[in-house]
Write an enzyme that holds these catalytic residues in place. Structure first.
Site, PDB file in Angstrom:
ATOM      1  N   LYS A 187     -15.267  17.985  30.571  1.00 14.20           N
ATOM      2  CA  LYS A 187     -15.531  18.136  32.002  1.00 14.20           C
ATOM      3  C   LYS A 187     -16.993  17.755  32.240  1.00 14.20           C
ATOM      4  O   LYS A 187     -17.910  18.425  31.766  1.00 14.20           O
ATOM      5  CB  LYS A 187     -15.248  19.595  32.391  1.00 14.20           C
ATOM      6  CG  LYS A 187     -15.299  19.911  33.880  1.00 14.20           C
ATOM      7  CD  LYS A 187     -14.893  21.370  34.058  1.00 14.20           C
ATOM      8  CE  LYS A 187     -14.911  21.804  35.504  1.00 14.20           C
ATOM      9  NZ  LYS A 187     -14.525  23.220  35.651  1.00 14.20           N
ATOM     10  N   PHE A 213     -16.286  19.226  40.787  1.00 10.77           N
ATOM     11  CA  PHE A 213     -17.277  19.297  39.716  1.00 10.77           C
ATOM     12  C   PHE A 213     -17.609  17.901  39.195  1.00 10.77           C
ATOM     13  O   PHE A 213     -18.746  17.586  38.892  1.00 10.77           O
ATOM     14  CB  PHE A 213     -16.711  20.165  38.598  1.00 10.77           C
ATOM     15  CG  PHE A 213     -17.675  20.425  37.467  1.00 10.77           C
ATOM     16  CD1 PHE A 213     -18.404  21.603  37.433  1.00 10.77           C
ATOM     17  CD2 PHE A 213     -17.842  19.508  36.447  1.00 10.77           C
ATOM     18  CE1 PHE A 213     -19.288  21.849  36.389  1.00 10.77           C
ATOM     19  CE2 PHE A 213     -18.725  19.747  35.416  1.00 10.77           C
ATOM     20  CZ  PHE A 213     -19.454  20.918  35.386  1.00 10.77           C
ATOM     21  N   GLY A 214     -16.607  17.060  39.094  1.00 13.80           N
ATOM     22  CA  GLY A 214     -16.764  15.718  38.533  1.00 13.80           C
ATOM     23  C   GLY A 214     -15.521  15.326  37.770  1.00 13.80           C
ATOM     24  O   GLY A 214     -14.503  16.025  37.801  1.00 13.80           O
ATOM     25  N   PRO A 215     -15.533  14.209  37.030  1.00 14.56           N
ATOM     26  CA  PRO A 215     -14.356  13.751  36.292  1.00 14.56           C
ATOM     27  C   PRO A 215     -14.129  14.552  35.021  1.00 14.56           C
ATOM     28  O   PRO A 215     -15.053  15.141  34.462  1.00 14.56           O
ATOM     29  CB  PRO A 215     -14.706  12.286  35.967  1.00 14.56           C
ATOM     30  CG  PRO A 215     -16.201  12.268  35.915  1.00 14.56           C
ATOM     31  CD  PRO A 215     -16.674  13.274  36.926  1.00 14.56           C
ATOM     32  N   VAL A 216     -12.853  14.551  34.568  1.00 15.64           N
ATOM     33  CA  VAL A 216     -12.465  15.170  33.304  1.00 15.64           C
ATOM     34  C   VAL A 216     -11.820  14.092  32.434  1.00 15.64           C
ATOM     35  O   VAL A 216     -10.961  13.337  32.894  1.00 15.64           O
ATOM     36  CB  VAL A 216     -11.482  16.332  33.529  1.00 15.64           C
ATOM     37  CG1 VAL A 216     -11.099  16.976  32.199  1.00 15.64           C
ATOM     38  CG2 VAL A 216     -12.100  17.374  34.443  1.00 15.64           C
ATOM     39  N   GLN A 228     -10.020  14.095  38.662  1.00 15.57           N
ATOM     40  CA  GLN A 228     -11.299  14.143  39.364  1.00 15.57           C
ATOM     41  C   GLN A 228     -11.302  15.354  40.279  1.00 15.57           C
ATOM     42  O   GLN A 228     -10.354  15.583  41.022  1.00 15.57           O
ATOM     43  CB  GLN A 228     -11.500  12.856  40.194  1.00 15.57           C
ATOM     44  CG  GLN A 228     -12.762  12.826  41.026  1.00 15.57           C
ATOM     45  CD  GLN A 228     -14.003  12.507  40.203  1.00 15.57           C
ATOM     46  OE1 GLN A 228     -13.921  11.738  39.255  1.00 15.57           O
ATOM     47  NE2 GLN A 228     -15.113  13.120  40.534  1.00 15.57           N
ATOM     48  N   GLY A 229     -12.358  16.144  40.199  1.00 11.15           N
ATOM     49  CA  GLY A 229     -12.496  17.288  41.081  1.00 11.15           C
ATOM     50  C   GLY A 229     -13.876  17.351  41.674  1.00 11.15           C
ATOM     51  O   GLY A 229     -14.698  16.441  41.515  1.00 11.15           O
ATOM     52  N   ASP A 247     -10.654  32.324  41.970  1.00 12.08           N
ATOM     53  CA  ASP A 247      -9.994  31.072  42.395  1.00 12.08           C
ATOM     54  C   ASP A 247      -8.704  30.884  41.610  1.00 12.08           C
ATOM     55  O   ASP A 247      -8.455  29.847  41.002  1.00 12.08           O
ATOM     56  CB  ASP A 247     -10.928  29.878  42.185  1.00 12.08           C
ATOM     57  CG  ASP A 247     -10.533  28.674  43.056  1.00 12.08           C
ATOM     58  OD1 ASP A 247      -9.837  28.880  44.068  1.00 12.08           O
ATOM     59  OD2 ASP A 247     -10.914  27.547  42.729  1.00 12.08           O
ATOM     60  N   LEU A 283      -8.615  11.995  32.971  1.00  8.93           N
ATOM     61  CA  LEU A 283      -7.478  12.858  33.277  1.00  8.93           C
ATOM     62  C   LEU A 283      -7.397  13.226  34.746  1.00  8.93           C
ATOM     63  O   LEU A 283      -6.320  13.454  35.275  1.00  8.93           O
ATOM     64  CB  LEU A 283      -7.565  14.147  32.447  1.00  8.93           C
ATOM     65  CG  LEU A 283      -7.462  13.979  30.927  1.00  8.93           C
ATOM     66  CD1 LEU A 283      -7.682  15.302  30.248  1.00  8.93           C
ATOM     67  CD2 LEU A 283      -6.140  13.380  30.523  1.00  8.93           C
TER      68      LEU A 283
END
Length: 826
Positions: free
Chosen positions: A536, A519-522, A516-517, A633, A514
């Site tokens: 997540k 933190f890592g991929p979702v 990428q951030g 945030d 879905l």
């Protein structure tokens, strides 16, 4: 001399006034006395449609037609004299002496007529704002004739495509012969109600394409057709013998049409870019498998296979030589007779027939209907020797087939399960052996197997809980969470194992990703019980670690609120750390708000509902939850939207918990997103409820203006969205701040109140900002007289104009690597 001039001028004005009263007030109407020539047009009262004479592209022939008035691309939706064009510009459209609407040439010859059989006088023809041309009496006002009952190749809103079961009369679309010739072509489209109602396209008298039966929401033979996407479709049985299909869009700013083109393809298109173009969003013909009966009887078509046609299991090609040459129209025949056929022939019946299950199928044509429930549908078909297949759909009901299965297609997704009757010997022998062995093993080892499984599950769950609690206790001494961490009972949190989540996401396949951030991929996933989830997954090379992971677990493991994204559970195995959330199909708020097309779907009512939905979520975090929580945030990318565009606050990796009576704290690690931070937090590391109120103001101003806060960073005059809002507020020019999409006089006071509240939320000093409960009261107009705002914080540039490019980039991005901005729904 002056008196003469004044008299002449007065007479001229009187004549012009009479002229306007006679003609200007009826520009959408034709009568016997007020006809139109080739060079003239009439326009509907609302200005949406025009009627007049036109020539198609690459043609000099003249036709009478109706087209969109406000769309730049000339788009004809109806043609009168399709088969009898005018060869010059001498045509006239008028009401004849017998009351018919007619098209005449220069010699007064009738080229087209409405063909009313009963002579009526004093009729008029009016072009309605729906695009319908109606012939009506001046006294009764009833429609004696209407163009919607005689369509051309275009299906528009409020039009009805119908069939009368008693008389056989049909209202259907007919294609043009070519783009330059609107005469009736080879293809037609309409409703077929022989059995279950379906939408058909015919080539002459032969079926060319069909939609599958209607189940009350969608046509089940159309792959991935969703009632929300195909907005406003309705198929109605009026109980008097007529079945009709119509549609209406919920967004009047995006006109939708369905056009049957010259190749027999039905195209869905909508007008975008302010009426400058048409964008095709769906077509009936995508692959060869969409052609009716491509593989003949008992043949299944799959566009992903080569060859595309194959016989069902238990069937073989009727003509092997033709089949091998790629001519599949002769279809397939049964390899082994059914039991009831053998009994009727006087031979030993043998074992009973069974059903072959075919998943994700377009159901065959000529389905019957039965009132049997799902659990009885199979038995009813099995007991009827004439029944050769059945399917069940929740909306349609039980569908048995007693005739050859024609027009079968295998879908990659969607469709329904089809059960085809075959002889017992044609069922999978391997499956039968497997059943026998399995039953034997279960009889001998059932107790041992169940105990082993339960023990393994218990040990795996305990192991996962132990690892999670070890991480929690290790993390509980950190400055960020304080002593209140231990109040969270992780024993009640659902723990997933790695294998379960890998299976749900197809081993974390790229197609399920879905976004990428930091933190890592979702990934999008689907559990064995059918529940959709968003997984997540902490990336091993991520800048974050167990601190942010456990922070998010602790913060939202016990939060239950309709405006907060729900955490279903987590997974901790080896190096893997994953969070499992509810799946949100409509992406994040910024994916709608800042998209030039999708933003038009967010009218002011929906935007205000989103604002009103975020406030209760914040109030719950600050006041109503067991632990006071400061997200730190809060921004548009962290507001997710469900299927009904209801907002939910997400991403608590940076959140902080207060226990007891605490209401503010300091930190040496400032994290978050520039442009959303309050002054006291950005400069001194001090955060509280008022920090979130400051962030909420940017959300509110972005929702009202439709512009990103970061879009002002490169502006030489305005340094931030609050600064721009303050400037427009002082200049009394709120229109310049407001998104043009929502600029309506009826909402002006409500929008002004939201901007006032937004500016009150960005005051320099935290004590000057209202709390969330007060913000809610202001937005609901419970507080009528709002205080005037002071100049907001950060109206000076946050980054100096001569700063380095790297610094400029940082000013536009999150200063941590935890937040995740999704590209798709999660």
């Amino acid at each position: 001399m002056e008196l003469v001039r004044s008299t002449n001028l007065s007479a001229l004005l009187v004549l012009l006034s009479c002229f306007c009263l006679q003609f200007g007030s009826a520009i959408d109407t034709i009568t016997a006395a007020k006809f139109i020539n080739d060079s003239e047009t009439i326009i509907s009262n609302g200005g949406d449609f025009k009627l007049g004479f036109f020539s198609p592209p690459n043609s000099t022939d003249r036709y009478v037609g109706i087209w969109y008035a406000e769309i730049s691309v000339f788009t004809v939706v109806w043609v009168a004299n399709r088969n009898n064009p005018l060869k010059n510009s001498s045509g006239v459209l008028t009401i004849s002496e017998d009351g018919n609407l007619v098209v005449l040439d220069g010699q007064k010859k009738i080229l087209w007529s409405s063909n009313l059989t009963n002579s009526v006088v004093n009729l008029s023809a009016q072009l309605l704002d729906s695009g319908n041309l109606v012939l009506q009496g001046n006294t009764t006002g009833t429609f004696l004739w209407e163009s919607f009952q005689h369509p051309s190749n275009t299906f528009i809103e409020k039009m009805k495509i119908s069939t009368d079961v008693r008389t056989g009369k049909k209202v259907q679309l007919t294609s043009w012969t070519s783009p330059s010739d609107p005469s009736i072509g080879n293809f037609s489209a309409g409703i077929d109600a022989r059995n279950l109602p379906e939408l058909f396209i015919w080539n002459g008298s032969r079926p060319y394409w069909r939609s599958g039966p209607w189940n009350g929401l969608v046509f089940i033979g159309l792959q991935n057709m969703y009632s929300v996407f195909h907005d406003g479709f309705s198929l109605v049985d009026d109980k008097e013998g007529t079945i009709y299909l119509s549609f209406s869009s919920s967004n009047d700013s995006f006109p939708y049409t369905y056009v049957l083109n010259e190749q027999g393809n039905l195209l869905e298109a909508y007008s975008n870019n302010s009426g400058e173009d048409w964008e095709v969003t769906w077509s009936s013909y995508k692959t060869e498998c969409d052609v009716y009966g491509k593989c003949g009887a008992y043949g299944s078509c799959n566009s992903h296979n080569s060859p595309i046609c194959s016989c069902l299991r238990g069937f073989e090609p009727k003509n092997t030589e033709e089949w091998n040459r790629g001519n599949w129209t002769s279809g397939c025949v049964r390899r082994t007779p059914l039991q009831c056929e053998r009994v009727n022939n006087g031979s030993d019946g043998g074992k009973k027939d069974g059903f072959l299950k075919l998943t994700m199928m377009k159901v065959p044509d000529l389905a019957d209907w039965s009132s049997a429930r799902e659990e009885n549908c199979r038995n009813q078909c099995l007991e009827n020797c004439s029944c050769i297949a059945y399917a069940f759909d929740a909306g349609t009901g039980c569908m048995p087939w007693t005739r050859s299965l024609i027009d079968l297609q295998k879908f990659s997704s969607g469709g329904v399960d089809l059960y085809v009757r075959v002889a017992y010997s044609e069922l999978d022998t391997k499956e039968k052996v497997k059943v026998i062995i399995t039953v034997s093993v279960i009889i001998v080892l059932i107790f041992t197997g169940i105990c082993t499984y339960l023990l393994w599950r218990w040990m795996a769950k305990q192991n996962g809980r132990r690892k999670t609690k070890m991480l929690l206790y290790k993390f509980s001494g950190e400055e960020k969470l304080g002593d209140n961490v231990n109040q969270v009972k992780l024993q009640e949190l659902l723990l997933f194992n790695l294998q379960e989540l890998a299976s749900a996401t197809n081993n974390f396949h790229q197609s399920n990703k879905l976004g990428q951030g930091g933190f890592g991929p979702v990934y999008r996933g689907k559990l064995s019980n059918g529940q959709e989830i968003a997984v997540k997954r902490l990336s091993r090379d991520s800048g974050q670690g167990q601190e942010e992971f456990m922070n998010e677990v602790v913060v939202i493991s016990k939060l239950q609120h309709r405006n907060l994204v729900r955490l279903h559970g987590c997974c901790v195995e080896g190096e893997e750390k994953m969070l499992v959330y509810e799946y949100m199909p409509n992406k994040s708020l910024d994916a709608f708000l800042f998209d030039p097309v999708k933003s038009k779907l967010l009218d002011w009512r929906r935007r205000f509902n989103i604002i009103e939905g975020i406030c209760p979520g914040l109030l719950y975090l600050h006041r109503d939850s067991r632990l006071k929580i400061i997200p730190r945030d809060l921004k548009t990318s962290n507001i997710l939207l469900d299927e009904e565009l209801n907002p939910k606050i997400s991403d608590f990796g940076l959140a902080r918990i207060f226990g007891g009576n605490g209401d503010q704290a300091n930190t040496t690690r400032v994290v978050g997103t520039y442009g959303y931070m309050s002054p006291e937090y950005a400069m001194k590391g001090r955060f509280s409820e008022k920090s979130d109120v400051f962030s909420f103001r940017v959300l509110l101003l972005e929702i009202v203006s439709g512009r990103r806060n970061s879009s002002f960073f490169d502006d030489e005059q305005d340094m931030s969205l609050p600064g721009f809002a303050w400037k427009m507020w002082n200049a009394d020019n709120i229109v310049a701040l407001t998104d043009p999409i929502i600029c309506e006089p009826s909402f002006e006071m409500e929008i002004l109140r939201c901007i006032n509240v937004g500016l009150l939320c960005v005051q320099d000093f935290a004590n000057d900002r209202p709390t969330v409960p007060i913000v809610i009261s202001m937005l609901k107009s419970e507080i009528i007289d709002l205080p005037l705002p002071k100049q907001p914080a950060f109206t000076e540039r946050e980054i100096a104009p001569d700063a380095s490019s790297s610094q400029n980039n940082q000013s536009k991005c999150s200063v941590n690597n935890v937040t995740v901005t999704m590209v798709q729904g999660r």
